[in-house]
Write an enzyme that holds these catalytic residues in place. Structure first.
Site: not given
Ligand code: IPE
Ligand code: IPE
Ligand code: MG
Length: 238
Positions: A16, A33, A127
C-alpha cells in the site's frame, strides 16, 4: 532437524501507498503503481534470498474496481506489461505463480496470460507466489460456501462433513500453509478485506514506508519484529 520458527514460511503483503508516494513527488498516481511493481520485484528477490517458501501479495482488491476508470485502466495496462515480462522470464526463474481472486471481471487477454503463466510454472519448485487480483476475502469465503453447498446438493458430501479443514480446502489457497507474517506498508493499520480466513493467527506488522520505497532494510525490520513475537495460538506458553 528442529523446525525453524524464526523464518516465516509464508508472508502476506498488502503493498500500500503507491498513490501517496506519487503525490509526494508531484507525480500522477500511475507513476506510483509503476514504481510499486518494481518494488515487488525487489521484494521477491529478497524473499528468495531468505528462503521464504510462500508469498501472497495484494495487487488489486475487489473494491479497487470502484476507483476512477483511468486509474483502473492504467493498472490493467501495467498488469498486462508485467504478465508479459514474467511470461518471458518464466523459463529461467524458479517461481511458481498462482493467481487468487475473481478473474471474471478481467479482460480475456489478461485471463489468458494468467492461465499461461500458471501452467508454464506449475512444476517449479522455488518460491510459490500467490497474486491476489480482483480479490476480496469475504467474497472468497462466500465462493467456498457456495462450492460446498453445491457438493451437498449433488450428494457428494454431507453437511456434517464440513470441517475447518474441508472449508479451507475450498479456498483459493487450498493446500498451502496460512501466512505466518503479514506486512502492510504505508502506515495504515487494517486488513482491507485481505485473506480474512487465512490471517486468523498471523502476526501483523505495519510499517510506515510507502510500498514503492520498500527495500531490503524494511524486510529485515519486519522479520526482526516477527522474531520478537511470541506465537501462542490461544494456548499457554509451555
Ligand atoms: C496500493 O497503493 C496499490 C493498489 C491498491 C492498487 P494505493 O493506490 O492504494 O496507494 P494509496 O493508498 O492511495 O497511497
Ligand atoms: C488494499 O489497499 C488493496 C491493495 C493494496 C491492493 P487499499 O488502498 O485499497 O485499501 P484501503 O482503501 O486503504 O483500505
Ligand atoms: Mg491504498
Amino acid at each position: 532437524m528442529a523446525e525453524d520458527f524464526a523464518t516465516p514460511k509464508h508472508i502476506a503483503v498488502i503493498m500500500d501507498g503507491n498513490g501517496r508516494w506519487a503525490k509526494s513527488k508531484g507525480l500522477p498516481r500511475t507513476a506510483g503503481h509503476k514504481k510499486g511493481a518494481e518494488a515487488l520485484q525487489l521484494f521477491l528477490t529478497e524473499a528468495e534470498r531468505r528462503n521464504i517458501k510462500y508469498v501472497t501479495v495484494f495487487a488489486f482488491s475487489s473494491e479497487n474496481w470502484s476507483r476512477p476508470e483511468d486509474e483502473v485502466s492504467a493498472l490493467m495496462k501495467l498488469l498486462k506489461q508485467n504478465l508479459k515480462q514474467n511470461l518471458s522470464k518464466a523459463e529461467k526463474n524458479n517461481v511458481k505463480y498462482h493467481f487468487i481472486g475473481d478473474l471474471s471481471p478481467l479482460s480475456k487477454d489478461i485471463v489468458k496470460m494468467i492461465k499461461e503463466l500458471e501452467e508454464k510454472t506449475a512444476l517449479k519448485d522455488g518460491l510459490c507466489l500467490n497474486i491476489a487480483l480482483s480479490y476480496g476475502g469475504r467474497e472468497e469465503i462466500v465462493f467456498a460456501a457456495r462450492k460446498l453447498a453445491e457438493k451437498v446438493k449433488a450428494g457428494e458430501i454431507n453437511p456434517e462433513d464440513i470441517s475447518e479443514e474441508v472449508f479451507s480446502q475450498n479456498l483459493y489457497t487450498s493446500g498451502q500453509p496460512y501466512p505466518d507474517l503479514l506486512i502492510r506498508t504505508s502506515g495504515e493499520e487494517r486488513i482491507s478485506n485481505f485473506l480474512l480466513w487465512q490471517l486468523a493467527y498471523t502476526e501483523l506488522v505495519f510499517i510506515d514506508t510507502l510500498w514503492p520505497d520498500f527495500r531490503a532494510e524494511d524486510f529485515d525490520r519486519a522479520l526482526l519484529e516477527f522474531q520478537k513475537r511470541e506465537r501462542r495460538f490461544g494456548a499457554i506458553k509451555g
